[in-house]
Design a protein around this motif. Structure first.
Motif, PDB file in Angstrom:
ATOM      1  N   ASP A  31       0.867  -1.196  -0.155  1.00  0.00           N
ATOM      2  CA  ASP A  31       0.049   0.068  -0.091  1.00  0.00           C
ATOM      3  C   ASP A  31       0.806   1.371   0.081  1.00  0.00           C
ATOM      4  N   PRO A  32       1.227   1.557  -1.236  1.00  0.00           N
ATOM      5  CA  PRO A  32       2.124   2.718  -1.235  1.00  0.00           C
ATOM      6  C   PRO A  32       1.576   4.078  -0.363  1.00  0.00           C
ATOM      7  N   GLY A  33       2.420   4.464   0.627  1.00  0.00           N
ATOM      8  CA  GLY A  33       2.052   5.355   1.345  1.00  0.00           C
ATOM      9  C   GLY A  33       1.105   5.025   2.488  1.00  0.00           C
ATOM     10  N   GLY A  34       1.237   3.661   2.629  1.00  0.00           N
ATOM     11  CA  GLY A  34       0.329   3.072   3.812  1.00  0.00           C
ATOM     12  C   GLY A  34       1.006   3.418   5.055  1.00  0.00           C
ATOM     13  N   ALA A  35       2.405   3.425   5.332  1.00  0.00           N
ATOM     14  CA  ALA A  35       3.069   3.846   6.560  1.00  0.00           C
ATOM     15  C   ALA A  35       2.820   4.931   7.327  1.00  0.00           C
ATOM     16  N   THR A  36       2.444   5.502   6.563  1.00  0.00           N
ATOM     17  CA  THR A  36       1.786   7.128   7.339  1.00  0.00           C
ATOM     18  C   THR A  36       0.283   7.232   7.195  1.00  0.00           C
ATOM     19  N   SER A  37      -0.181   6.373   6.885  1.00  0.00           N
ATOM     20  CA  SER A  37      -1.778   6.686   6.796  1.00  0.00           C
ATOM     21  C   SER A  37      -2.440   6.308   8.407  1.00  0.00           C
ATOM     22  N   ALA A  38      -3.483   7.029   8.491  1.00  0.00           N
ATOM     23  CA  ALA A  38      -4.210   7.252   9.625  1.00  0.00           C
ATOM     24  C   ALA A  38      -4.874   5.762   9.997  1.00  0.00           C
ATOM     25  N   ARG A  39      -5.292   5.289   8.877  1.00  0.00           N
ATOM     26  CA  ARG A  39      -5.889   3.721   8.859  1.00  0.00           C
ATOM     27  C   ARG A  39      -5.054   2.913   9.274  1.00  0.00           C
ATOM     28  N   LEU A  40      -3.655   2.752   8.763  1.00  0.00           N
ATOM     29  CA  LEU A  40      -2.684   1.870   9.527  1.00  0.00           C
ATOM     30  C   LEU A  40      -2.503   2.050  11.007  1.00  0.00           C
ATOM     31  N   ARG A  41      -2.462   3.612  11.399  1.00  0.00           N
ATOM     32  CA  ARG A  41      -2.221   3.799  12.916  1.00  0.00           C
ATOM     33  C   ARG A  41      -3.356   3.327  13.610  1.00  0.00           C
ATOM     34  N   GLY A  42      -4.774   3.332  13.027  1.00  0.00           N
ATOM     35  CA  GLY A  42      -5.796   2.816  13.792  1.00  0.00           C
ATOM     36  C   GLY A  42      -5.728   1.251  13.915  1.00  0.00           C
ATOM     37  N   TYR A  43      -5.302   0.557  12.790  1.00  0.00           N
ATOM     38  CA  TYR A  43      -5.080  -0.736  12.643  1.00  0.00           C
ATOM     39  C   TYR A  43      -4.034  -1.239  14.028  1.00  0.00           C
ATOM     40  N   LEU A  44      -2.802  -0.390  14.034  1.00  0.00           N
ATOM     41  CA  LEU A  44      -1.970  -0.845  14.910  1.00  0.00           C
ATOM     42  C   LEU A  44      -2.510  -0.797  16.509  1.00  0.00           C
ATOM     43  N   MET A  45      -3.289   0.429  16.695  1.00  0.00           N
ATOM     44  CA  MET A  45      -3.844   0.646  18.040  1.00  0.00           C
ATOM     45  C   MET A  45      -4.976  -0.316  18.236  1.00  0.00           C
ATOM     46  N   ASP A  46      -5.630  -0.867  17.468  1.00  0.00           N
ATOM     47  CA  ASP A  46      -6.693  -2.039  17.526  1.00  0.00           C
ATOM     48  C   ASP A  46      -6.234  -3.289  17.735  1.00  0.00           C
ATOM     49  N   THR A  47      -4.974  -3.443  17.025  1.00  0.00           N
ATOM     50  CA  THR A  47      -4.431  -4.657  17.239  1.00  0.00           C
ATOM     51  C   THR A  47      -4.000  -4.848  18.738  1.00  0.00           C
ATOM     52  N   VAL A  48      -3.023  -3.919  19.109  1.00  0.00           N
ATOM     53  CA  VAL A  48      -2.414  -3.835  20.601  1.00  0.00           C
ATOM     54  C   VAL A  48      -3.607  -3.986  21.537  1.00  0.00           C
ATOM     55  N   ARG A  49      -4.941  -3.478  21.310  1.00  0.00           N
ATOM     56  CA  ARG A  49      -6.102  -3.397  22.389  1.00  0.00           C
ATOM     57  C   ARG A  49      -6.377  -5.019  22.396  1.00  0.00           C
ATOM     58  N   THR A  50      -6.388  -5.844  21.247  1.00  0.00           N
ATOM     59  CA  THR A  50      -6.976  -7.039  21.013  1.00  0.00           C
ATOM     60  C   THR A  50      -6.066  -8.318  21.289  1.00  0.00           C
ATOM     61  N   VAL A  51      -4.739  -7.888  21.166  1.00  0.00           N
ATOM     62  CA  VAL A  51      -3.695  -8.963  21.347  1.00  0.00           C
ATOM     63  C   VAL A  51      -2.915  -8.664  22.713  1.00  0.00           C
ATOM     64  N   PRO A  52      -3.116  -9.416  23.841  1.00  0.00           N
ATOM     65  CA  PRO A  52      -2.608  -9.418  25.026  1.00  0.00           C
ATOM     66  C   PRO A  52      -1.147  -9.587  25.064  1.00  0.00           C
ATOM     67  N   GLU A  53      -0.583 -10.071  24.048  1.00  0.00           N
ATOM     68  CA  GLU A  53       1.032 -10.479  24.150  1.00  0.00           C
ATOM     69  C   GLU A  53       1.620  -9.199  23.747  1.00  0.00           C
ATOM     70  N   LEU A  54       0.977  -8.312  23.138  1.00  0.00           N
ATOM     71  CA  LEU A  54       1.604  -6.995  22.637  1.00  0.00           C
ATOM     72  C   LEU A  54       1.594  -5.909  23.705  1.00  0.00           C
ATOM     73  N   HIS A  55       2.802  -5.258  23.734  1.00  0.00           N
ATOM     74  CA  HIS A  55       2.710  -3.940  24.573  1.00  0.00           C
ATOM     75  C   HIS A  55       2.572  -2.854  23.575  1.00  0.00           C
ATOM     76  N   GLY A  56       3.419  -2.846  22.340  1.00  0.00           N
ATOM     77  CA  GLY A  56       3.290  -1.904  21.353  1.00  0.00           C
ATOM     78  C   GLY A  56       3.443  -2.303  19.942  1.00  0.00           C
ATOM     79  N   LEU A  57       3.191  -1.500  18.840  1.00  0.00           N
ATOM     80  CA  LEU A  57       3.315  -1.761  17.368  1.00  0.00           C
ATOM     81  C   LEU A  57       4.066  -0.185  17.119  1.00  0.00           C
ATOM     82  N   PHE A  58       5.243  -0.548  16.265  1.00  0.00           N
ATOM     83  CA  PHE A  58       5.918   0.632  15.851  1.00  0.00           C
ATOM     84  C   PHE A  58       6.377   0.545  14.211  1.00  0.00           C
ATOM     85  N   VAL A  59       6.405   1.661  13.737  1.00  0.00           N
ATOM     86  CA  VAL A  59       7.276   1.618  12.246  1.00  0.00           C
ATOM     87  C   VAL A  59       8.052   2.623  12.316  1.00  0.00           C
ATOM     88  N   TYR A  60       9.223   2.113  11.729  1.00  0.00           N
ATOM     89  CA  TYR A  60      10.530   3.313  11.892  1.00  0.00           C
ATOM     90  C   TYR A  60      10.745   3.292  10.540  1.00  0.00           C
TER      91      TYR A  60
END
Length: 523
Positions: free
Chosen positions: A90-119
């Motif tokens: 997804d060109p430009g997907g790394a900076t999309s708000a949709r991706l950030r929402g996906y990361l936040m939802d995933t961390v909330r639903t996956v207890p193993e995760l403390h956080g997700l980050f893209v550098y």
């Protein structure tokens, strides 16, 4: 025939009463020593059993911990792979708000995760699951440098570090991002709280002084119960890792901790997929606490019993008299009869010339092993060998030399066997049989060939043999339960004998495994 003892004999027996009483006292002392030995053996056996039971428990615990760790990290890796796919497709997907929402939802639903980050490729923060974005740069982190230098695309588990966003100890799990041309595009990082493993491990009972630990392959500690905030990220390289380097991915041993010097029974296991080692241990003192108590109580009771038996024995020894002459002779006769019976049993099962098992013994063992192989599906190999031109040997050198030749062949066959279950027997005349339970065809051929070559090396002169020395020919047949389900004992012998005949027809001094003529063996 029994003869009546004379008075002088009775006098001598009476004179021996006091030494006999001393002998009885010695026997009583020996019995007491055996009782003590039995108690010591029982104590030692229960000691070993207790350790074995705990070793099994800690091994099972390590297996369960490894499965839990494997599953938890695999979940995080699956999430990372999904994020990488989203960004790279997804060109430009790394900076999309949709991706950030996906990361936040995933961390909330996956207890193993403390956080997700893209550098980004320079280590700058592009997007994360944090509610409040943080500006910073992670190019100094070990995992970032790893993906910058490695293009294999595999998941990487780094040493635990303190999170720059929250300050808690985390375990970094990361994957490389790539541009369409394969160049480095940054890193996707999933972090697991170290105390997440505490929540998993606290449900396991390892006693007051027990330990559960999780480390990287190089000995870097991720988590240790009881938890010490100064230990994550340190390289221990203690005795467990020396054992791991020596024994491989699974092991157990009684070791002394490098951290607190407590001696524990450790069991460890390497995860199947990821470069992590998990283990559990219980304190030796706690393991054996109940054993100490029960052994102490048993020792007190045993001591009381020994003292009572000793006192009673002392009283009884004074009442002992010698057995009369008839009892003595009956005892002697019984001993002699038993010795004769043992001799007869040996004669009935052993060939008197070679000392090998005889035909009767072979038939009994073959029937038993064939039945076992039919039930278990294990292979059963039979070798039948025959001394080449033996009649001519007897005619030229005489029967005494012939007997000596057979004895040497029998000794050679027996020396060629390596297991107690293998049986070498004289089948008849100059013919011998070797039964090899749990032995496949190739193993039986090696043994048969070793016998054939070994006899040639003995160099027993035989002018009527084209080789100039005594040789043997042999046939090998291996029973296969799937193929030979209905094969009888006689049928197995017949098939090995047919291959012996093929070896003879093929020119002798060889081993045959089928019914065609084999190639000549080396002289």
């Amino acid at each position: 025939m029994y003869s009546t003892p004379d008075p002088h004999s009775i006098t001598r027996l009476n004179a021996r009463k006091r030494p006999a009483a001393a002998l009885a006292a010695g026997v009583l002392a020996l019995a007491l020593l055996l009782l003590v030995a039995a108690q010591l053996h029982h104590a030692w056996s229960s000691y070993e059993a207790r350790l074995a039971e705990t070793r099994s428990a800690t091994s099972n615990m390590a297996r369960a911990l490894a499965a839990q760790g494997e599953g938890s990290i695999r979940i995080v890796d699956t999430v990372l792979a999904s994020v990488v796919e989203r960004i790279e497709n997804d060109p430009g997907g790394a900076t999309s708000a949709r991706l950030r929402g996906y990361l936040m939802d995933t961390v909330r639903t996956v207890p193993e995760l403390h956080g997700l980050f893209v550098y980004g490729p320079d280590g700058s923060w592009i997007v994360s699951s944090l509610a409040t974005p943080i500006q910073g740069n992670n190019s100094d982190r070990e995992y970032f440098q790893h993906h910058l230098k490695n293009t294999d695309g595999r998941v990487h588990i780094g040493a635990p570090v303190k999170s720059k966003s929250t300050g808690v100890w985390i375990l970094p799990v990361s994957r490389r991002l790539e541009n369409a041309d394969g160049s480095f595009a940054g890193v996707v990082l999933g972090t697991m709280r170290v105390d997440f493993f505490a929540e998993l491990y606290d449900s396991f009972d390892v006693g007051q002084s027990g330990v559960i630990f999780l480390t990287l392959d190089d000995g870097t500690l991720v988590y240790r119960r009881p938890f010490n905030a100064t230990l994550p990220g340190t390289k221990l390289n203690g005795p467990v890792f020396k054992l791991y380097r020596e024994n491989g991915p699974v092991g157990s041993a009684m070791l002394r901790s490098k951290i607190d010097q407590v001696e524990r029974l450790y069991s460890y296991r390497h995860l199947d997929t990821f470069p992590l080692i998990v283990g559990s241990a219980q304190s030796k003192d706690e393991i054996l606490a109940e054993w100490y108590r029960s052994t102490g109580a048993l020792a007190v009771g045993s001591l009381a019993a020994i003292l009572f038996i000793g006192w009673l024995g002392k009283r009884l020894v004074g009442q002992i008299v010698l057995r009369d002459r008839l009892e003595h002779e009956l005892s002697l006769a019984g001993t002699t009869l038993e010795a004769k019976n043992a001799e007869l049993r040996t004669l009935a099962s052993v060939d008197s010339l070679t000392g090998l098992a005889n035909r009767r013994t072979l038939d009994a063992v073959l029937a038993r092993e064939l039945s076992r192989a039919r039930r278990s599906g294990a292979p059963l190999s039979l070798i039948i060998v025959d001394v080449d031109y033996f009649k001519k040997f007897n005619d030229r050198y005489g029967h005494v030399a012939g007997d000596e030749c057979l004895r040497m062949v029998g000794s050679l066959l027996l020396a060629s066997l390596g297991r107690p279950a293998d049986v070498a027997a004289r089948y008849g005349g100059e013919e011998f049989a070797v039964l090899l339970p749990d032995t496949r065809k190739d193993g039986a051929i090696k043994i048969a060939e070793r016998m054939r070559a070994g006899l040639v090396e003995l160099g027993i002169d035989h002018a009527d043999n084209p080789q100039g020395v005594v040789t043997l020919s042999g046939g090998v047949y291996t029973f296969d339960a799937a193929r030979d389900a209905s094969l009888t004992r006689e049928g197995l012998i017949a098939r090995a004998d047919q291959r012996l005949y093929a070896a003879k027809q093929g020119g002798r001094n060889r081993i045959a495994t089928d019914l065609t003529f084999p190639a000549e063996g080396p002289a």
